[in-house]
Structure formats: structure tokens, C-alpha cells
Design an enzyme around this catalytic site. Sequence first.
Site, PDB file in Angstrom:
ATOM      1  N   ALA A   6       0.813  -1.216   0.000  1.00 19.20           N
ATOM      2  CA  ALA A   6       0.000   0.000   0.000  1.00 19.20           C
ATOM      3  C   ALA A   6       0.849   1.269   0.000  1.00 19.20           C
ATOM      4  O   ALA A   6       0.318   2.373   0.036  1.00 19.20           O
ATOM      5  CB  ALA A   6      -0.920   0.005   1.217  1.00 19.20           C
ATOM      6  N   GLY A   7       2.148   1.117  -0.049  1.00 16.85           N
ATOM      7  CA  GLY A   7       3.026   2.287  -0.049  1.00 16.85           C
ATOM      8  C   GLY A   7       3.148   2.894  -1.430  1.00 16.85           C
ATOM      9  O   GLY A   7       2.561   2.400  -2.404  1.00 16.85           O
ATOM     10  N   ARG A  30      21.223   5.200  13.561  1.00 17.19           N
ATOM     11  CA  ARG A  30      21.312   4.105  12.589  1.00 17.19           C
ATOM     12  C   ARG A  30      21.042   2.745  13.236  1.00 17.19           C
ATOM     13  O   ARG A  30      20.360   1.895  12.664  1.00 17.19           O
ATOM     14  CB  ARG A  30      22.677   4.111  11.902  1.00 17.19           C
ATOM     15  N   GLY A  74      13.417  -2.195   0.361  1.00 20.21           N
ATOM     16  CA  GLY A  74      13.285  -1.384   1.583  1.00 20.21           C
ATOM     17  C   GLY A  74      14.634  -1.122   2.229  1.00 20.21           C
ATOM     18  O   GLY A  74      15.449  -2.028   2.381  1.00 20.21           O
ATOM     19  N   ASP A  78      20.289   2.971  -8.848  1.00 18.99           N
ATOM     20  CA  ASP A  78      21.547   3.721  -8.922  1.00 18.99           C
ATOM     21  C   ASP A  78      22.189   3.527 -10.306  1.00 18.99           C
ATOM     22  O   ASP A  78      22.709   4.468 -10.902  1.00 18.99           O
ATOM     23  CB  ASP A  78      22.490   3.247  -7.816  1.00 18.99           C
ATOM     24  N   ARG A  85      20.303   5.555 -12.716  1.00 17.92           N
ATOM     25  CA  ARG A  85      20.632   6.974 -12.511  1.00 17.92           C
ATOM     26  C   ARG A  85      21.964   7.307 -13.177  1.00 17.92           C
ATOM     27  O   ARG A  85      22.136   8.374 -13.775  1.00 17.92           O
ATOM     28  CB  ARG A  85      20.705   7.274 -11.013  1.00 17.92           C
ATOM     29  N   HIS A  90      23.797   0.497  -1.249  1.00 17.36           N
ATOM     30  CA  HIS A  90      22.802   1.454  -1.757  1.00 17.36           C
ATOM     31  C   HIS A  90      22.683   2.570  -0.719  1.00 17.36           C
ATOM     32  O   HIS A  90      21.779   2.591   0.117  1.00 17.36           O
ATOM     33  CB  HIS A  90      21.440   0.791  -1.994  1.00 17.36           C
TER      34      HIS A  90
HETATM   35  N1  NAD Z   1      16.787   0.409  -2.928  1.00 16.31           N
HETATM   36  C1  NAD Z   1      16.341   1.510  -3.510  1.00 16.31           C
HETATM   37  O1  NAD Z   1      16.876   1.911  -4.550  1.00 16.31           O
HETATM   38  C2  NAD Z   1      15.188   2.309  -2.951  1.00 16.31           C
HETATM   39  C3  NAD Z   1      14.679   3.387  -3.674  1.00 16.31           C
HETATM   40  C4  NAD Z   1      13.585   4.099  -3.168  1.00 16.31           C
HETATM   41  C5  NAD Z   1      13.036   3.744  -1.937  1.00 16.31           C
HETATM   42  N2  NAD Z   1      13.576   2.706  -1.252  1.00 16.31           N
HETATM   43  C6  NAD Z   1      13.005   2.275   0.037  1.00 16.31           C
HETATM   44  O2  NAD Z   1      11.817   1.504  -0.207  1.00 16.31           O
HETATM   45  C7  NAD Z   1      11.017   1.513   0.952  1.00 16.31           C
HETATM   46  C8  NAD Z   1       9.555   1.763   0.597  1.00 16.31           C
HETATM   47  O3  NAD Z   1       9.411   3.049   0.064  1.00 16.31           O
HETATM   48  P1  NAD Z   1       7.961   3.692  -0.149  1.00 16.31           P
HETATM   49  O4  NAD Z   1       8.189   5.023  -0.724  1.00 16.31           O
HETATM   50  O5  NAD Z   1       7.047   2.741  -0.865  1.00 16.31           O
HETATM   51  O6  NAD Z   1       7.495   3.841   1.367  1.00 16.31           O
HETATM   52  P2  NAD Z   1       6.032   4.040   1.916  1.00 16.31           P
HETATM   53  O7  NAD Z   1       6.182   4.518   3.330  1.00 16.31           O
HETATM   54  O8  NAD Z   1       5.170   4.805   0.966  1.00 16.31           O
HETATM   55  O9  NAD Z   1       5.444   2.555   1.952  1.00 16.31           O
HETATM   56  C9  NAD Z   1       5.949   1.554   2.769  1.00 16.31           C
HETATM   57  C10 NAD Z   1       4.796   0.593   3.034  1.00 16.31           C
HETATM   58  O10 NAD Z   1       5.335  -0.520   3.741  1.00 16.31           O
HETATM   59  C11 NAD Z   1       4.380  -0.913   4.675  1.00 16.31           C
HETATM   60  N3  NAD Z   1       5.031  -1.719   5.698  1.00 16.31           N
HETATM   61  C12 NAD Z   1       5.760  -1.316   6.769  1.00 16.31           C
HETATM   62  N4  NAD Z   1       6.140  -2.375   7.500  1.00 16.31           N
HETATM   63  C13 NAD Z   1       5.696  -3.470   6.862  1.00 16.31           C
HETATM   64  C14 NAD Z   1       5.750  -4.859   7.144  1.00 16.31           C
HETATM   65  N5  NAD Z   1       6.354  -5.317   8.240  1.00 16.31           N
HETATM   66  N6  NAD Z   1       5.162  -5.701   6.271  1.00 16.31           N
HETATM   67  C15 NAD Z   1       4.535  -5.246   5.189  1.00 16.31           C
HETATM   68  N7  NAD Z   1       4.409  -3.942   4.879  1.00 16.31           N
HETATM   69  C16 NAD Z   1       4.977  -3.069   5.711  1.00 16.31           C
HETATM   70  C17 NAD Z   1       3.778   0.386   5.196  1.00 16.31           C
HETATM   71  O11 NAD Z   1       2.496   0.178   5.791  1.00 16.31           O
HETATM   72  C18 NAD Z   1       3.683   1.188   3.895  1.00 16.31           C
HETATM   73  O12 NAD Z   1       2.427   1.002   3.238  1.00 16.31           O
HETATM   74  C19 NAD Z   1      11.650   2.542   1.879  1.00 16.31           C
HETATM   75  O13 NAD Z   1      12.464   1.854   2.820  1.00 16.31           O
HETATM   76  C20 NAD Z   1      12.522   3.364   0.960  1.00 16.31           C
HETATM   77  O14 NAD Z   1      13.592   3.976   1.653  1.00 16.31           O
HETATM   78  C21 NAD Z   1      14.615   1.980  -1.723  1.00 16.31           C
HETATM   79  O1  LMR Z   2      14.451   6.329   0.556  1.00 16.80           O
HETATM   80  C1  LMR Z   2      15.566   6.882   0.456  1.00 16.80           C
HETATM   81  O2  LMR Z   2      16.247   7.244   1.431  1.00 16.80           O
HETATM   82  C2  LMR Z   2      16.156   7.133  -0.899  1.00 16.80           C
HETATM   83  C3  LMR Z   2      16.102   5.954  -1.802  1.00 16.80           C
HETATM   84  O3  LMR Z   2      16.838   4.874  -1.315  1.00 16.80           O
HETATM   85  C4  LMR Z   2      16.592   6.345  -3.173  1.00 16.80           C
HETATM   86  O4  LMR Z   2      17.711   5.982  -3.553  1.00 16.80           O
HETATM   87  O5  LMR Z   2      15.844   7.050  -3.874  1.00 16.80           O
END
Ligand code: NAD
Ligand code: LMR
Length: 329
Positions: free
Chosen positions: A14-15, A99, A131, A160, A163, A188
Site C-alpha cells: 500500500a506504499g 542508525r 526497503g 543507482d 541513474r 545502496h
Molecule cells: N533500494 C532503492 O533503490 C530504494 C529506492 C527508493 C526507496 N527505497 C526504500 O523503499 C522503501 C519503501 O518506500 P515507499 O516510498 O514505498 O514507502 P512508503 O512509506 O510509501 O510505503 C511503505 C509501506 O510498507 C508498509 N510496511 C511497513 N512495514 C511493513 C511490514 N512489516 N510488512 C509489510 N508492509 C509493511 C507500510 O504500511 C507502507 O504502506 C523505503 O524503505 C525506501 O527507503 C529503496
Molecule cells: O528512501 C531513500 O532514502 C532514498 C532511496 O533509497 C533512493 O535511492 O531514492
Amino acid sequence: MTRTPVNVTVTGAAGQIGYALLFRIASGHLLGADVPVKLRLLEIPQGLKAAEGTAMELVDCAFPLLQGIDISDDPNVAFDGANVALLVGARPRTKGMERGDLLEANGGIFKPQGAAINAHAADDIKVLVVGNPANTNALIAQAAAPDVPRERFTAMTRLDHNRALGQLSKKTGVPVSEIKKVTIWGNHSATQYPDIFHAELAGKNAAEAVNDEKWLAEDFIPTVAKRGAAIIEARGASSAASAASAALNHVNTWVNGTAEGDWTSMAVPSDGSYGVPEGLISSFPVTTSNGSYEIVQGLEINEFSRTRIDASVQELVEEREAVRALGLI
Ligand SMILES: NC(=O)c1ccc[n+]([C@@H]2O[C@H](COP(=O)([O-])OP(=O)(O)OC[C@H]3O[C@@H](n4cnc5c(N)ncnc54)[C@H](O)[C@@H]3O)[C@@H](O)[C@H]2O)c1
Ligand SMILES: O=C(O)C[C@H](O)C(=O)O
């Protein structure tokens, strides 16, 4: 012959990434235009209603490849029979959180999810952790899944990588389709190292073609490494569509293979290649075929690159020590 649908589990459904991801999975961008899928969505209880709303919209799209949607707040249910798992939901860092607190909070998510994958996923499970902190969350999930081959746990640095392609294309005018062999090394995080010394721009060595070490050190590398923060600053929310797109790219490449003469970047368990301590989930150049990946071997690493790879790997070592001290691995 009708193909058996592939079970795809998405956590954090749902995120914002989930919303950008699910419609594209259901329309064939994850596995291919001829591969039917069943979606299994995992959310926390507070996210279930929104996930149900997204599921209603998915039904309303009438995607021919989508053969079912299940929603649960129980990892044991959501990972049952999973062939592909996209671990997107994570605990974001909030004000005042150190952290160590962040790693501990995410341990509470990724440890039970790893255990559920171990107990219930299909034998061919492939896991992508999105995540954050993605590399170390993947390590936590992997440690909780001792019966799953360790190489099945990967973390996302494809965003990355993409990008880096975008920035190189912008600088040189060479289209992305003609840029090959870019590499992201390490974590990352802002310490990652985007490497163009082996990259090719329209068949020419990229570092030689650009011939601008100042731009490389002071513009390209920090722009790519800090892009996530720049997006948050500009959008008021972290990257979602580009992250979802990269997650689709990661799994699609893993399953369907890299193009001849190219490679991609994936954070995968180190086998000790390039001096990266064994077991760390670190980004490498990889080629893929028949659903497996291999770390590209034999690349010469110059001094400029060595220092930067080592710095990012050192951060991963420290994260591993921190989660070990917390009893998470
Ligand atoms: N690796 C990458 O390149 C990269 C890039 C962008 C974002 N991210 C990461 O991705 C993650 C998600 O980003 P987002 O923008 O969708 O966040 P968001 O907050 O919009 O959505 C996260 C969702 O996860 C759900 N959630 C939390 N704990 C959970 C669990 N235990 N089980 C199932 N669902 C759970 C929340 O209810 C929420 O709906 C973040 O950690 C963000 O930092 C990583
Ligand atoms: O969610 C963040 O901190 C940034 C994300 O990992 C990204 O690279 O866009």
C-alpha cells in the site's frame, strides 16, 4: 499450453512504490508479456484497507495476465508458494532515530519475513530487497532463511545503475540505449561508487570519451550517489516510480538475462570477488542467464576506484557488525 502463473509477493503493497509497481507487474513488466502472475500482497494491519483499494483498481484494469490477488498481514500467508518476493515495506528513519535504531526496527520486519520465506516460499524463490537499508535488510532476511540458497537474496542497486546511465547520457548526448557496462559497487547509500572506467559510450570507453576526472569526482559520482536525497528534497517524498521501475528491471534481468556485451548492477552475496568480504550483500557488475547471475570477473580496478569501493564496502562491514551485535544475523 496454458502457463502456470508465477506467484509474486510484494510487501509494503500500500506504499508509494507498491502503487507504482503492482500495475506494471500485472501488465507483464516484471516477468514478460506472456507470463501470468498471481499477486500476494503483504501489509501491516493499518495498510490493509489501502491495499484492498489498490486490489480493486487492479481488478478494474482487467489485466489478462493477472490471475489472482491475495492480501494478508501475515508473512506466513503472503510468502506461501512465492516464486518472486519483492520486499519493499520497511521502517523509514524518523526524527531522532540513530542508525542502530533503524537497523533494529528493520530487523523486526526482515527477520520474520526471512523465516516465512524459509518455511513457505517455492523452491525457486528469488528475493529482491528494496526497503532501506536494502543491503543489510537482505542480509537479515537471508540469515533467517538457512534452507534457501543464499544467492537468492539480493538487494536493489538497479536504480543507482539507471541513474548513472541517465547522468552519462545527459552529459554526453549518447542515448541510454548505447551506454553499456556501467557498474555500481558497494552499498545502496551515499557511499556507493558508480564506476564508468569499464563502461562504453557508443562503443568507446566511457572514462576516455568523457575525459574529465573533475566532472567524474565532483559531479557525476555525488549526483548519482546522492540522487535519492535530492529527489526527497525536490518531491517531498522518496523516489517511487523510478524505484518501482528499477525493481521491475532487476527481476526481469535476473529472470530473462542480460544483453550480449552488457552487464547490470545487483547487490548480491559476495564470494570474495574484488576483495569484498565473503557474505556481504554488496553491489557488483553481474551478467545473468537462465535465471542465475554471475559476478563479472577480471576487471582491472584502478586506484581511483579502489578507494571508493573500499569505503562503501567498509560501511557494509559496519552495518553487518551492527546487526550481528543486535543478534539479527
Ligand atoms: N533500494 C532503492 O533503490 C530504494 C529506492 C527508493 C526507496 N527505497 C526504500 O523503499 C522503501 C519503501 O518506500 P515507499 O516510498 O514505498 O514507502 P512508503 O512509506 O510509501 O510505503 C511503505 C509501506 O510498507 C508498509 N510496511 C511497513 N512495514 C511493513 C511490514 N512489516 N510488512 C509489510 N508492509 C509493511 C507500510 O504500511 C507502507 O504502506 C523505503 O524503505 C525506501 O527507503 C529503496
Ligand atoms: O528512501 C531513500 O532514502 C532514498 C532511496 O533509497 C533512493 O535511492 O531514492
